[in-house]
Design an enzyme around this catalytic site. Structure first.
Site, mmCIF file in Angstrom:
data_model
loop_
_atom_site.group_PDB
_atom_site.id
_atom_site.type_symbol
_atom_site.label_atom_id
_atom_site.label_comp_id
_atom_site.label_asym_id
_atom_site.label_seq_id
_atom_site.Cartn_x
_atom_site.Cartn_y
_atom_site.Cartn_z
ATOM 1 N N ASN A 124 48.493 57.860 48.081
ATOM 2 C CA ASN A 124 48.864 56.444 47.991
ATOM 3 C C ASN A 124 50.375 56.376 47.749
ATOM 4 O O ASN A 124 50.841 56.629 46.649
ATOM 5 C CB ASN A 124 48.086 55.816 46.823
ATOM 6 C CG ASN A 124 48.417 54.351 46.635
ATOM 7 O OD1 ASN A 124 49.268 53.792 47.345
ATOM 8 N ND2 ASN A 124 47.761 53.736 45.666
ATOM 9 N N ARG B 152 46.102 55.605 51.745
ATOM 10 C CA ARG B 152 45.927 54.177 51.481
ATOM 11 C C ARG B 152 47.016 53.404 52.219
ATOM 12 O O ARG B 152 48.201 53.723 52.098
ATOM 13 C CB ARG B 152 46.049 53.905 49.995
ATOM 14 C CG ARG B 152 45.947 52.431 49.720
ATOM 15 C CD ARG B 152 46.284 52.102 48.303
ATOM 16 N NE ARG B 152 46.180 50.673 48.108
ATOM 17 C CZ ARG B 152 46.895 49.985 47.238
ATOM 18 N NH1 ARG B 152 47.766 50.603 46.465
ATOM 19 N NH2 ARG B 152 46.742 48.704 47.117
ATOM 20 N N HIS C 176 42.683 44.534 47.952
ATOM 21 C CA HIS C 176 41.738 45.224 47.038
ATOM 22 C C HIS C 176 40.384 45.484 47.708
ATOM 23 O O HIS C 176 39.381 45.678 47.024
ATOM 24 C CB HIS C 176 41.457 44.392 45.761
ATOM 25 C CG HIS C 176 42.610 44.259 44.826
ATOM 26 N ND1 HIS C 176 42.859 43.092 44.134
ATOM 27 C CD2 HIS C 176 43.560 45.132 44.456
ATOM 28 C CE1 HIS C 176 43.924 43.247 43.379
ATOM 29 N NE2 HIS C 176 44.371 44.483 43.557
ATOM 30 N N ARG D 47 52.498 38.144 38.651
ATOM 31 C CA ARG D 47 52.411 37.207 39.788
ATOM 32 C C ARG D 47 51.753 35.905 39.345
ATOM 33 O O ARG D 47 50.780 35.931 38.592
ATOM 34 C CB ARG D 47 51.580 37.820 40.918
ATOM 35 C CG ARG D 47 52.289 38.941 41.640
ATOM 36 C CD ARG D 47 51.396 39.563 42.709
ATOM 37 N NE ARG D 47 51.311 40.998 42.487
ATOM 38 C CZ ARG D 47 50.364 41.782 42.981
ATOM 39 N NH1 ARG D 47 49.399 41.289 43.727
ATOM 40 N NH2 ARG D 47 50.372 43.076 42.742
ATOM 41 N N GLU E 114 38.973 53.757 43.684
ATOM 42 C CA GLU E 114 39.478 53.525 45.039
ATOM 43 C C GLU E 114 39.720 54.836 45.776
ATOM 44 O O GLU E 114 39.502 54.927 46.983
ATOM 45 C CB GLU E 114 40.756 52.679 44.976
ATOM 46 C CG GLU E 114 40.447 51.249 44.546
ATOM 47 C CD GLU E 114 41.661 50.459 44.120
ATOM 48 O OE1 GLU E 114 42.213 49.750 44.960
ATOM 49 O OE2 GLU E 114 42.054 50.537 42.938
#
Ligand code: ADP
Length: 394
Positions: free
Chosen positions: A10, A87, A176, A237, A381
């Site tokens: 990733n 990823r 996600h 965020r 993940e």
């Protein structure tokens, strides 16, 4: 054939996370992080079982860091490495599943890069370096957006002129996906339900957070949109704001697009509301001591999360359960409990003791007797990326 090993990579703009995943094991054989790449402080950390190590890599770039970490992975795999899963954040409408990396798929990933200008170019750095370093290994891209390509058009279209969609790809994509897919499948297993005949609401709550409605193994709606800014309150965020906030700030304060971008992505969310931190643990501790900003940030986070979950329920015809995952979802009994206080109309209520028990990787059901199932399911993940990679190899 013995169980196969996949190296999962990733790549961020200045970091590479990696994990060596064996298909028959839940825990990673080896995992680690190369960070501050491109700076004199660049360093590689890794862990194999209880053993931890690190190595300074002054000024190393992605390729040099990968060249260092590959022998570590190969040694841990005893030479039996079967492929690499990368990823990739954005697959646009081009990718509705994992894709073997070749000249054509690389070109398509480059093509959607304007939709994720911070992420896809960094992901590509890692892919290109890994393909040069390991030309004989099968390499696969797994996209955060792919799981959500099953959204119906009424869920993914914005109410803006259709040419923006047709000519510029302006629509909701969702992110996600790897996590929503992994935990909803796990939840079906935990509940003895067939995945393709089960129906879930998912709350993935980490530094970035999103909700998802999963029906019969397919994403039907999700809270993130064109970019990962839409939806819930996150660490830094804002999530949803009135779209006119942009023009309001430009008009009244003379702010530039860059300033507004930074405000909404880096200075808002839990950090902005609390004036203290983007980290939920810190906020929970401060709330205990009566910190007003931390208390407010937690209230807004939970209320907005519950509103989003209620909205997601519109996408489902039945509800087999609500799933909490991600660093906050897996660990914070407080956030789970405060969120469900707003959702009694969906027959959601927690068992206090079960809720307190499910932390630090403990999975389980936490609903009160006679109420809709609520599950804590630790996400993985990397494992899902490895499984998607293996599925393509097969
Ligand atoms: P990322 O999105 O970067 O993968 P994580 O899924 O690791 O993030 O989640 C990070 C968040 O989880 C942080 O806000 C952190 O404070 C929170 N978190 C981790 N452990 C706890 C805990 N015990 N209680 C509350 N929040 C926690």
């Amino acid at each position: 054939m013995s169980a196969r090993n996949i190296l999962v990579i990733n790549c961020g703009s200045s970091s590479i996370k990696f994990a060596l995943v064996n298909e028959s094991q839940e825990t990673f054989i080896v995992s680690g992080l190369a960070e501050r790449l491109g700076s004199p402080e660049a360093v590689l950390h890794w862990q194999q079982g209880e053993y931890k190590d690190s190595q300074a890599l002054p000024n190393a770039d992605h390729r040099q860091a990968l060249a260092q970490l590959l022998p570590i992975a190969q040694q841990a795999a005893a030479g039996e490495l079967h492929g690499i899963g990368h990823r990739v954040v954005h697959g646009g409408e081009h990718f509705s599943g994992a894709s073997r990396l070749d000249a054509t798929s690389l070109q398509a990933i480059r093509h959607v890069a304007p939709l994720a200008p911070l992420h896809n170019p960094a992901n590509l750095l890692g892919i290109e370096a890994a393909m040069k370093l390991f030309p004989d290994l099968v390499q696969v891209a797994v996209f955060d957006t792919a799981f959500h390509q099953s959204l119906p058009e009424h869920a993914y279209r914005y109410a803006v002129p259709q040419a923006l969609y047709a000519e510029h790809g302006v629509r909701r994509y969702g992110f996600h996906g790897t996590s929503h897919h992994y935990v909803s499948r796990k939840a079906a297993q935990m509940s003895n339900l067939a995945y393709d005949a089960s129906s879930w609401l998912v709350a993935h709550l980490g530094n970035g957070s999103s909700t998802c409605a999963v029906e019969n193994g397919h994403s039907r709606d999700t809270s993130m949109g064109l970019t990962p800014l839409e939806g819930l309150v996150m660490g830094t965020r804002s999530g949803d704001v009135d779209p006119n906030l942009h023009s309001h700030l430009a008009r009244t304060l003379g702010w530039s697009l860059e300033q507004i971008d930074t405000l909404l992505n880096k200075d808002s969310g839990l950090l902005g509301l609390s004036g203290l931190s983007n980290d939920m643990r810190t906020l929970e501790q401060a709330r205990e001591q009566g910190h007003a900003g931390a208390t407010l940030a937690i209230e807004v986070f939970c209320y907005r999360l519950s509103k989003s979950l209620a909205a997601m329920s519109c996408a489902l015809r039945r509800l087999d359960g609500l799933i909490f995952t991600g660093g906050i979802g897996e660990n914070s009994a407080l956030i789970r409990s405060k969120t469900l206080e707003h959702l009694s109309l969906l027959n959601l209520k927690l068992d206090v003791q079960a809720n307190a028990r499910c932390i630090r990787g403990v999975a389980g059901a936490i609903q009160a007797d006679g109420h809709t199932c609520v599950l804590v399911v630790p996400t993985n993940e990397e494992r899902q990326i490895a499984l998607d990679t293996l599925a393509l190899l097969d």
